[in-house]
Design a protein around this motif. Sequence first.
Motif, mmCIF file in Angstrom:
data_model
loop_
_atom_site.group_PDB
_atom_site.id
_atom_site.type_symbol
_atom_site.label_atom_id
_atom_site.label_comp_id
_atom_site.label_asym_id
_atom_site.label_seq_id
_atom_site.Cartn_x
_atom_site.Cartn_y
_atom_site.Cartn_z
ATOM 1 N N ARG A 58 11.147 -3.835 -36.705
ATOM 2 C CA ARG A 58 12.418 -3.152 -36.962
ATOM 3 C C ARG A 58 13.340 -3.262 -35.754
ATOM 4 O O ARG A 58 14.561 -3.439 -35.897
ATOM 5 C CB ARG A 58 12.164 -1.689 -37.314
ATOM 6 N N LEU A 72 14.763 -6.793 -35.679
ATOM 7 C CA LEU A 72 15.773 -6.959 -36.724
ATOM 8 C C LEU A 72 17.069 -6.261 -36.337
ATOM 9 O O LEU A 72 18.166 -6.827 -36.517
ATOM 10 C CB LEU A 72 15.244 -6.413 -38.043
ATOM 11 N N ALA A 73 16.974 -5.048 -35.793
ATOM 12 C CA ALA A 73 18.176 -4.320 -35.384
ATOM 13 C C ALA A 73 18.951 -5.104 -34.342
ATOM 14 O O ALA A 73 20.189 -5.150 -34.363
ATOM 15 C CB ALA A 73 17.800 -2.936 -34.846
ATOM 16 N N LYS A 91 22.928 -6.639 -35.121
ATOM 17 C CA LYS A 91 23.955 -5.742 -34.575
ATOM 18 C C LYS A 91 25.296 -6.416 -34.342
ATOM 19 O O LYS A 91 26.328 -5.745 -34.338
ATOM 20 C CB LYS A 91 23.456 -5.079 -33.290
ATOM 21 N N GLN A 140 21.044 1.210 -41.948
ATOM 22 C CA GLN A 140 19.626 1.460 -42.205
ATOM 23 C C GLN A 140 19.199 0.842 -43.532
ATOM 24 O O GLN A 140 18.083 0.321 -43.659
ATOM 25 C CB GLN A 140 19.348 2.968 -42.195
ATOM 26 N N LEU A 148 18.567 -2.762 -42.829
ATOM 27 C CA LEU A 148 17.294 -2.972 -42.144
ATOM 28 C C LEU A 148 16.122 -2.822 -43.113
ATOM 29 O O LEU A 148 15.152 -3.577 -43.055
ATOM 30 C CB LEU A 148 17.145 -1.984 -40.986
ATOM 31 N N ASP A 149 16.222 -1.839 -44.021
ATOM 32 C CA ASP A 149 15.159 -1.635 -45.006
ATOM 33 C C ASP A 149 15.034 -2.822 -45.948
ATOM 34 O O ASP A 149 13.922 -3.216 -46.332
ATOM 35 C CB ASP A 149 15.425 -0.372 -45.839
ATOM 36 N N TRP A 169 15.267 -13.392 -40.927
ATOM 37 C CA TRP A 169 15.305 -12.189 -41.746
ATOM 38 C C TRP A 169 16.160 -12.502 -42.966
ATOM 39 O O TRP A 169 17.257 -13.050 -42.832
ATOM 40 C CB TRP A 169 15.895 -11.015 -40.971
#
Length: 400
Positions: free
Chosen positions: A129, A132-133, A137, A151, A154-155, A234
């Motif tokens: 996570r 990925l963040a 960004k 969020q 990201l999920d 991703w």
Amino acid sequence: MSRDAASRYEIPGQLQQLLLDFTVSCLVERPADLVDFAADYFAQLRQRRQQQQHNQQTGGLVAGSAAHGNGHGPESDDSMLTDESDEPSPESLANRFNRRKSVFAESYDPEGDDDEGEKVVHPKSDQQRHRLAEAVKNIFIFRSLDPDQVQDVLDAMFEKTVDSGDYVIRQGDDGDNFYVIDRGAFHIYVASDTEPTKRLVGQYEDSGSFGELALMYNMPRAATVQAMSHGSLWAMDRTTFRRIILKTACKKRKMYETLLETVPMLRALTSYERMNVADALNPRTFEDGECIIRQGDVADGMYFVETGTVRITVAGENDVEVEVSRVTKGGYVGELALVTHRPRAASAYCVGPVRLAFLDVQAFERLMGPCMNIMKRNIDDYEDQLIRIFGSRFNMSDFR
């Protein structure tokens, strides 16, 4: 392949935002004749660019704009490479918009989509996570999302590993996923009717994103992306991508247009100009007591209050801050420094949780020209208020 050769396939840097704005306009307005609507839409963009150039030549502040979102505009001649955080999309490296529509790419109406559907969640470790963040960004199309929507992004994304030689997307295929690069090297190839052999037109190294335009506009893939090393991506599926990006953009515009209609100052704008302002706004949230702007700081933009209350203070004798006013929903703060081109003349603090819509300084100068006379008149009102509080005339030029 040389950079000069590759640059022939680059297009103006803000194509993604221009097309997203136009698409949302079509979805909201639902024009009977799309060609006439497009002609009027882009004619107005051109007219506002010409007005901007005229105002710049005469030394005045810019009146109106063709620009949308994040302080960037379609009139920019800069390449997408001018901002290190904005990687060139392989979908935008060739002019393929006259190709056939994908027969598998279903249409999507964000206004008519009342079903939020089951939230897509792909489990991730804390380490995944975090990676990925970091990867998303600086992705352009996610910049206007609020924290909850980020969020959701990201999920919804899942990890995909590739080996050297693997094809991630192939030119002409239907779009299935949007991709953000975590690590690895990738080459971008484009073939044409006159040059059927694929040609290298760009490359990524450990960062970047691609695949969004085929998902947004029901177009086949406009380029091929091939992994040149072991790597990790991703991915987000087409349905989730459209709901998060297109639906959010449509809801954001309608919400901000409704907010801006309650701002008396903006009655000087046409509905089209208010729409441009709405597109340029970005959400900001603050907690109780947090400082939004600080007296003496350089101005980076202004704020419209969506929810909550903002307390305005000015430092008086011995730098003791004195409250001079409070601003609630439909009000705005921070425009004074943008009008006078000087540092902040007051501070602003949250009274409880506050949600604001932020307009950066570049967008302000392009979009708020018709309101400038009103804002200048407001300076006299501010000074009258300060005379009543401090007992003497307050010089707005004191903060140099």
